[in-house]
Design a protein around this motif. Sequence first.
Motif, PDB file in Angstrom:
ATOM      1  N   ILE A 135       5.421   7.950   9.083  1.00  0.00           N
ATOM      2  CA  ILE A 135       6.124   8.599   7.868  1.00  0.00           C
ATOM      3  C   ILE A 135       6.265   7.667   6.644  1.00  0.00           C
ATOM      4  O   ILE A 135       6.674   6.360   7.031  1.00  0.00           O
ATOM      5  N   GLY A 136       5.758   8.011   5.628  1.00  0.00           N
ATOM      6  CA  GLY A 136       5.817   6.964   4.362  1.00  0.00           C
ATOM      7  C   GLY A 136       7.266   6.416   4.064  1.00  0.00           C
ATOM      8  O   GLY A 136       8.244   7.003   4.436  1.00  0.00           O
TER       9      GLY A 136
ATOM     10  N   ASP B 291       0.957  -1.091  -0.058  1.00  0.00           N
ATOM     11  CA  ASP B 291      -0.010   0.032   0.033  1.00  0.00           C
ATOM     12  C   ASP B 291       1.087   1.170   0.060  1.00  0.00           C
ATOM     13  O   ASP B 291       0.577   2.417  -0.534  1.00  0.00           O
ATOM     14  N   GLU B 292       2.126   1.206   0.785  1.00  0.00           N
ATOM     15  CA  GLU B 292       2.993   2.393   0.683  1.00  0.00           C
ATOM     16  C   GLU B 292       4.400   2.068  -0.007  1.00  0.00           C
ATOM     17  O   GLU B 292       4.984   0.929   0.798  1.00  0.00           O
ATOM     18  N   ALA B 293       4.695   2.773  -0.961  1.00  0.00           N
ATOM     19  CA  ALA B 293       5.967   2.351  -1.582  1.00  0.00           C
ATOM     20  C   ALA B 293       6.891   3.477  -1.731  1.00  0.00           C
ATOM     21  O   ALA B 293       6.234   4.657  -1.872  1.00  0.00           O
TER      22      ALA B 293
ATOM     23  N   ILE C 185      14.254   7.741  17.129  1.00  0.00           N
ATOM     24  CA  ILE C 185      13.299   8.530  17.029  1.00  0.00           C
ATOM     25  C   ILE C 185      12.814   8.155  15.478  1.00  0.00           C
ATOM     26  O   ILE C 185      11.682   8.141  15.186  1.00  0.00           O
ATOM     27  N   ALA C 186      13.942   8.137  14.468  1.00  0.00           N
ATOM     28  CA  ALA C 186      13.665   7.788  13.176  1.00  0.00           C
ATOM     29  C   ALA C 186      12.908   6.507  12.968  1.00  0.00           C
ATOM     30  O   ALA C 186      11.743   6.572  12.110  1.00  0.00           O
ATOM     31  N   TRP C 187      13.424   5.476  13.406  1.00  0.00           N
ATOM     32  CA  TRP C 187      12.785   4.243  13.375  1.00  0.00           C
ATOM     33  C   TRP C 187      11.430   4.134  14.004  1.00  0.00           C
ATOM     34  O   TRP C 187      10.462   3.625  13.396  1.00  0.00           O
ATOM     35  N   ALA C 188      10.967   4.714  15.086  1.00  0.00           N
ATOM     36  CA  ALA C 188       9.725   4.709  15.634  1.00  0.00           C
ATOM     37  C   ALA C 188       8.911   5.464  14.723  1.00  0.00           C
ATOM     38  O   ALA C 188       7.464   5.275  14.879  1.00  0.00           O
TER      39      ALA C 188
ATOM     40  N   GLY D 172      -2.463   6.233   7.795  1.00  0.00           N
ATOM     41  CA  GLY D 172      -2.533   6.901   6.572  1.00  0.00           C
ATOM     42  C   GLY D 172      -1.716   6.528   5.540  1.00  0.00           C
ATOM     43  O   GLY D 172      -1.525   7.086   4.521  1.00  0.00           O
ATOM     44  N   ASN D 173      -0.751   5.388   5.785  1.00  0.00           N
ATOM     45  CA  ASN D 173       0.224   5.013   5.082  1.00  0.00           C
ATOM     46  C   ASN D 173      -0.098   3.425   4.478  1.00  0.00           C
ATOM     47  O   ASN D 173       0.900   2.908   4.194  1.00  0.00           O
ATOM     48  N   GLY D 174      -1.237   3.060   4.777  1.00  0.00           N
ATOM     49  CA  GLY D 174      -1.655   1.879   4.565  1.00  0.00           C
ATOM     50  C   GLY D 174      -1.291   0.805   5.324  1.00  0.00           C
ATOM     51  O   GLY D 174      -0.502   0.709   6.193  1.00  0.00           O
ATOM     52  N   ILE D 175      -1.783  -0.520   4.954  1.00  0.00           N
ATOM     53  CA  ILE D 175      -1.484  -1.762   6.101  1.00  0.00           C
ATOM     54  C   ILE D 175      -0.335  -2.309   5.837  1.00  0.00           C
ATOM     55  O   ILE D 175       0.320  -2.941   6.507  1.00  0.00           O
ATOM     56  N   ILE D 176       0.099  -2.538   4.572  1.00  0.00           N
ATOM     57  CA  ILE D 176       1.381  -3.246   3.861  1.00  0.00           C
ATOM     58  C   ILE D 176       2.406  -2.190   3.396  1.00  0.00           C
ATOM     59  O   ILE D 176       2.047  -1.664   2.448  1.00  0.00           O
TER      60      ILE D 176
END
Length: 281
Positions: free
Chosen positions: A217-218, A20-22, A206-209, A93-97
Amino acid sequence: MNPLARGNDALKVSPVTGVDEALAVHGSDWLWAVTAIFSLALIFCLVMSFAANESERVFHYLFTFVLLVGAATYFAQASDLGWSAVSQVDNLGNGIIRQVFWVKYVHWLVAFPALALGLGLISGVSWTTIICNIALSLYWVVSYLAGAYVNTSYKWGFFAFGTFAWLILAMSTINESREASQLLGVERDYIILSGWTNLLWIVYPIAWALTDGGNKIGVTGTAIFYGVLDVLMVPVLSFAVLFFASKWDYRKLSIAFSDSRPSRETGATSAIKGETSRVAD
Protein backbone atom coordinates in the motif's frame (compact mmCIF):
# COMPACT_ATOMS: atom_id res chain seq x y z
CA MET A 1 -11.64 34.21 -6.47
CA ASN A 2 -12.09 34.21 -2.72
CA PRO A 3 -9.08 35.98 -1.14
CA LEU A 4 -9.69 34.07 2.10
CA ALA A 5 -9.52 30.70 0.41
CA ARG A 6 -6.34 28.82 1.18
CA GLY A 7 -5.36 25.37 0.03
CA ASN A 8 -3.17 22.83 1.76
CA ASP A 9 0.37 23.93 0.93
CA ALA A 10 2.15 21.62 3.41
CA LEU A 11 3.83 19.67 0.61
CA LYS A 12 5.06 22.93 -0.91
CA VAL A 13 6.45 24.23 2.37
CA SER A 14 8.05 20.85 3.15
CA PRO A 15 8.67 19.28 -0.27
CA VAL A 16 9.51 15.60 -0.60
CA THR A 17 12.71 14.72 -2.44
CA GLY A 18 14.67 11.55 -3.06
CA VAL A 19 11.74 9.12 -2.85
CA ASP A 20 9.67 7.18 -5.37
CA GLU A 21 6.57 6.88 -3.20
CA ALA A 22 5.48 9.88 -1.13
CA LEU A 23 2.47 11.45 0.55
CA ALA A 24 -0.04 13.12 -1.78
CA VAL A 25 -1.97 16.32 -1.07
CA HIS A 26 -5.24 14.52 -0.34
CA GLY A 27 -3.34 12.28 2.07
CA SER A 28 -2.11 15.38 3.87
CA ASP A 29 -5.69 16.69 3.92
CA TRP A 30 -6.81 13.52 5.68
CA LEU A 31 -3.98 13.80 8.20
CA TRP A 32 -5.06 17.37 8.99
CA ALA A 33 -8.57 16.02 9.64
CA VAL A 34 -7.16 13.40 12.02
CA THR A 35 -5.13 16.13 13.75
CA ALA A 36 -8.37 18.07 14.28
CA ILE A 37 -10.12 14.99 15.68
CA PHE A 38 -7.33 14.37 18.18
CA SER A 39 -7.21 18.06 19.13
CA LEU A 40 -10.95 18.28 19.75
CA ALA A 41 -10.90 15.04 21.71
CA LEU A 42 -8.01 16.42 23.76
CA ILE A 43 -9.92 19.58 24.65
CA PHE A 44 -13.07 17.65 25.51
CA CYS A 45 -11.18 15.17 27.68
CA LEU A 46 -9.41 17.99 29.49
CA VAL A 47 -12.68 19.83 30.14
CA MET A 48 -14.27 16.64 31.45
CA SER A 49 -11.43 16.26 33.95
CA PHE A 50 -12.43 19.51 35.67
CA ALA A 51 -15.92 18.12 36.24
CA ALA A 52 -14.61 14.94 37.87
CA ASN A 53 -13.51 14.52 41.47
CA GLU A 54 -9.78 14.82 41.98
CA SER A 55 -9.56 11.17 43.05
CA GLU A 56 -11.33 10.07 39.84
CA ARG A 57 -9.18 11.77 37.22
CA VAL A 58 -6.61 9.07 36.53
CA PHE A 59 -8.12 8.15 33.15
CA HIS A 60 -8.70 11.80 32.24
CA TYR A 61 -5.03 12.57 32.82
CA LEU A 62 -3.85 9.41 31.09
CA PHE A 63 -5.85 9.96 27.91
CA THR A 64 -5.26 13.71 27.88
CA PHE A 65 -1.54 13.05 27.52
CA VAL A 66 -2.07 10.34 24.88
CA LEU A 67 -4.34 12.61 22.85
CA LEU A 68 -1.84 15.46 23.17
CA VAL A 69 0.93 13.29 21.75
CA GLY A 70 -1.38 11.99 19.03
CA ALA A 71 -2.37 15.50 17.97
CA ALA A 72 1.30 16.56 17.78
CA THR A 73 2.43 13.53 15.79
CA TYR A 74 -0.44 13.81 13.32
CA PHE A 75 0.30 17.51 12.97
CA ALA A 76 3.85 16.53 12.00
CA GLN A 77 2.63 13.99 9.44
CA ALA A 78 0.09 16.38 7.97
CA SER A 79 2.88 18.96 7.65
CA ASP A 80 5.00 16.35 5.84
CA LEU A 81 7.53 16.23 8.66
CA GLY A 82 9.04 13.40 10.69
CA TRP A 83 9.90 10.97 7.90
CA SER A 84 12.83 9.19 6.28
CA ALA A 85 13.55 7.86 2.80
CA VAL A 86 13.91 4.10 3.12
CA SER A 87 14.88 1.62 0.39
CA GLN A 88 12.41 -1.23 -0.01
CA VAL A 89 13.22 -4.87 -0.63
CA ASP A 90 9.90 -5.38 -2.45
CA ASN A 91 8.89 -3.12 -5.33
CA LEU A 92 5.18 -3.79 -5.68
CA GLY A 93 4.35 -0.87 -7.90
CA ASN A 94 5.19 1.67 -5.20
CA GLY A 95 8.82 2.32 -6.07
CA ILE A 96 12.13 1.35 -4.55
CA ILE A 97 12.51 4.25 -2.10
CA ARG A 98 9.57 4.87 0.21
CA GLN A 99 8.71 7.77 2.50
CA VAL A 100 8.42 6.26 5.99
CA PHE A 101 6.94 8.43 8.75
CA TRP A 102 8.83 7.49 11.91
CA VAL A 103 6.76 10.01 13.87
CA LYS A 104 3.72 7.71 13.85
CA TYR A 105 5.76 5.17 15.81
CA VAL A 106 6.38 7.87 18.43
CA HIS A 107 2.63 8.10 18.81
CA TRP A 108 2.33 4.34 19.29
CA LEU A 109 5.22 4.32 21.78
CA VAL A 110 3.00 6.46 24.00
CA ALA A 111 -0.48 5.21 23.06
CA PHE A 112 0.01 1.43 23.28
CA PRO A 113 1.67 1.41 26.73
CA ALA A 114 -0.95 3.90 27.97
CA LEU A 115 -3.74 1.59 26.81
CA ALA A 116 -2.03 -1.36 28.48
CA LEU A 117 -1.78 0.69 31.67
CA GLY A 118 -5.43 1.75 31.45
CA LEU A 119 -6.67 -1.81 30.98
CA GLY A 120 -4.51 -2.95 33.87
CA LEU A 121 -5.90 -0.29 36.20
CA ILE A 122 -9.45 -1.24 35.27
CA SER A 123 -8.99 -4.98 35.71
CA GLY A 124 -7.13 -4.80 39.01
CA VAL A 125 -4.24 -7.08 38.00
CA SER A 126 -0.96 -6.80 39.84
CA TRP A 127 1.51 -4.03 39.08
CA THR A 128 3.92 -6.75 37.95
CA THR A 129 1.51 -7.73 35.18
CA ILE A 130 0.83 -4.11 34.27
CA ILE A 131 4.55 -3.31 33.95
CA CYS A 132 5.08 -6.47 31.92
CA ASN A 133 2.26 -5.49 29.54
CA ILE A 134 3.67 -1.98 29.16
CA ALA A 135 7.09 -3.45 28.34
CA LEU A 136 5.55 -5.83 25.78
CA SER A 137 3.75 -2.97 24.03
CA LEU A 138 6.99 -0.96 23.86
CA TYR A 139 8.86 -3.97 22.49
CA TRP A 140 6.14 -4.46 19.87
CA VAL A 141 6.35 -0.90 18.57
CA VAL A 142 10.16 -0.73 18.64
CA SER A 143 10.38 -4.00 16.69
CA TYR A 144 8.08 -2.66 13.98
CA LEU A 145 10.03 0.62 13.87
CA ALA A 146 13.31 -1.26 13.43
CA GLY A 147 11.76 -3.44 10.74
CA ALA A 148 10.51 -0.42 8.84
CA TYR A 149 14.10 0.79 8.41
CA VAL A 150 15.58 -2.54 7.27
CA ASN A 151 15.92 -2.68 3.49
CA THR A 152 16.31 -6.45 3.25
CA SER A 153 14.01 -9.39 3.87
CA TYR A 154 15.40 -9.57 7.42
CA LYS A 155 12.81 -6.93 8.31
CA TRP A 156 10.33 -9.78 8.69
CA GLY A 157 12.38 -11.07 11.61
CA PHE A 158 11.63 -7.87 13.51
CA PHE A 159 8.00 -8.22 12.44
CA ALA A 160 7.89 -11.73 13.88
CA PHE A 161 9.41 -10.69 17.22
CA GLY A 162 7.08 -7.71 17.53
CA THR A 163 4.00 -9.72 16.62
CA PHE A 164 4.95 -12.40 19.15
CA ALA A 165 5.12 -9.71 21.84
CA TRP A 166 1.65 -8.54 20.80
CA LEU A 167 0.31 -12.10 21.12
CA ILE A 168 1.57 -12.31 24.71
CA LEU A 169 0.05 -8.89 25.41
CA ALA A 170 -3.27 -9.98 23.92
CA MET A 171 -3.40 -13.16 26.00
CA SER A 172 -2.70 -11.16 29.14
CA THR A 173 -5.28 -8.44 28.53
CA ILE A 174 -7.97 -10.85 27.33
CA ASN A 175 -7.57 -13.77 29.72
CA GLU A 176 -5.64 -12.97 32.90
CA SER A 177 -6.94 -9.42 33.26
CA ARG A 178 -10.52 -10.48 32.53
CA GLU A 179 -10.37 -12.99 35.37
CA ALA A 180 -9.10 -10.29 37.71
CA SER A 181 -11.89 -7.92 36.65
CA GLN A 182 -14.49 -10.46 37.79
CA LEU A 183 -13.43 -9.97 41.39
CA LEU A 184 -14.05 -6.21 41.12
CA GLY A 185 -17.46 -6.45 39.44
CA VAL A 186 -16.42 -4.70 36.23
CA GLU A 187 -16.08 -7.77 34.03
CA ARG A 188 -18.70 -6.69 31.47
CA ASP A 189 -17.19 -3.25 31.00
CA TYR A 190 -13.68 -4.68 30.86
CA ILE A 191 -14.63 -7.27 28.23
CA ILE A 192 -16.08 -4.53 26.02
CA LEU A 193 -13.04 -2.25 26.39
CA SER A 194 -10.37 -4.93 26.10
CA GLY A 195 -12.27 -6.61 23.26
CA TRP A 196 -12.37 -3.34 21.30
CA THR A 197 -8.69 -2.70 21.97
CA ASN A 198 -7.55 -6.15 20.94
CA LEU A 199 -9.83 -6.18 17.91
CA LEU A 200 -8.02 -3.09 16.64
CA TRP A 201 -4.62 -4.39 17.75
CA ILE A 202 -5.15 -7.40 15.48
CA VAL A 203 -5.29 -5.07 12.48
CA TYR A 204 -1.98 -3.31 13.18
CA PRO A 205 0.25 -6.29 12.21
CA ILE A 206 -1.77 -6.70 9.02
CA ALA A 207 -1.49 -2.98 8.29
CA TRP A 208 2.27 -2.97 8.88
CA ALA A 209 2.80 -5.99 6.63
CA LEU A 210 0.96 -4.20 3.82
CA THR A 211 2.57 -0.78 4.32
CA ASP A 212 6.00 -0.14 5.85
CA GLY A 213 6.77 -3.85 5.75
CA GLY A 214 5.61 -5.17 2.41
CA ASN A 215 5.30 -1.90 0.46
CA LYS A 216 1.98 -3.12 -0.94
CA ILE A 217 0.00 0.00 0.00
CA GLY A 218 1.34 3.45 -0.93
CA VAL A 219 2.18 6.22 1.52
CA THR A 220 -1.14 8.02 1.12
CA GLY A 221 -3.06 4.78 1.56
CA THR A 222 -0.94 4.08 4.63
CA ALA A 223 -1.85 7.47 6.10
CA ILE A 224 -5.54 6.77 5.60
CA PHE A 225 -5.29 3.22 6.95
CA TYR A 226 -3.47 4.14 10.14
CA GLY A 227 -5.45 7.33 10.59
CA VAL A 228 -8.70 5.37 10.79
CA LEU A 229 -7.14 2.81 13.14
CA ASP A 230 -5.67 5.43 15.46
CA VAL A 231 -8.90 7.42 15.67
CA LEU A 232 -10.80 4.27 16.63
CA MET A 233 -8.05 3.24 19.02
CA VAL A 234 -7.40 6.45 20.97
CA PRO A 235 -10.19 9.09 20.82
CA VAL A 236 -13.02 6.55 20.61
CA LEU A 237 -11.59 4.27 23.29
CA SER A 238 -10.79 7.25 25.53
CA PHE A 239 -14.39 8.37 25.64
CA ALA A 240 -15.60 4.80 26.01
CA VAL A 241 -13.43 4.38 29.12
CA LEU A 242 -14.61 7.71 30.55
CA PHE A 243 -18.23 6.74 29.88
CA PHE A 244 -17.93 3.44 31.73
CA ALA A 245 -15.72 4.95 34.44
CA SER A 246 -18.53 7.26 35.56
CA LYS A 247 -20.20 4.18 37.09
CA TRP A 248 -17.14 2.64 38.76
CA ASP A 249 -16.17 2.70 42.41
CA TYR A 250 -12.61 4.02 42.21
CA ARG A 251 -11.88 3.02 45.79
CA LYS A 252 -12.95 -0.56 45.13
CA LEU A 253 -10.71 -0.56 42.06
CA SER A 254 -7.89 0.90 44.21
CA ILE A 255 -7.31 3.74 41.74
CA ALA A 256 -8.56 6.68 43.84
CA PHE A 257 -4.93 7.73 44.12
CA SER A 258 -5.43 11.20 45.60
CA ASP A 259 -7.24 9.66 48.58
CA SER A 260 -3.92 8.28 49.77
CA ARG A 261 -2.48 11.78 50.15
CA PRO A 262 -3.03 13.49 53.52
CA SER A 263 -5.18 16.60 53.27
CA ARG A 264 -3.97 19.95 54.54
CA GLU A 265 -6.20 19.65 57.57
CA THR A 266 -4.97 16.14 58.32
CA GLY A 267 -1.35 17.21 57.86
CA ALA A 268 -1.81 20.22 60.14
CA THR A 269 -3.52 18.11 62.81
CA SER A 270 -0.72 15.54 62.69
CA ALA A 271 1.90 18.27 63.02
CA ILE A 272 0.11 19.75 66.07
CA LYS A 273 -0.16 16.33 67.69
CA GLY A 274 3.49 15.67 67.05
CA GLU A 275 4.52 19.03 68.55
CA THR A 276 2.28 18.42 71.59
CA SER A 277 3.84 15.02 72.14
CA ARG A 278 7.34 16.49 72.04
CA VAL A 279 6.37 19.21 74.54
CA ALA A 280 4.83 16.62 76.87
CA ASP A 281 7.99 14.53 76.73
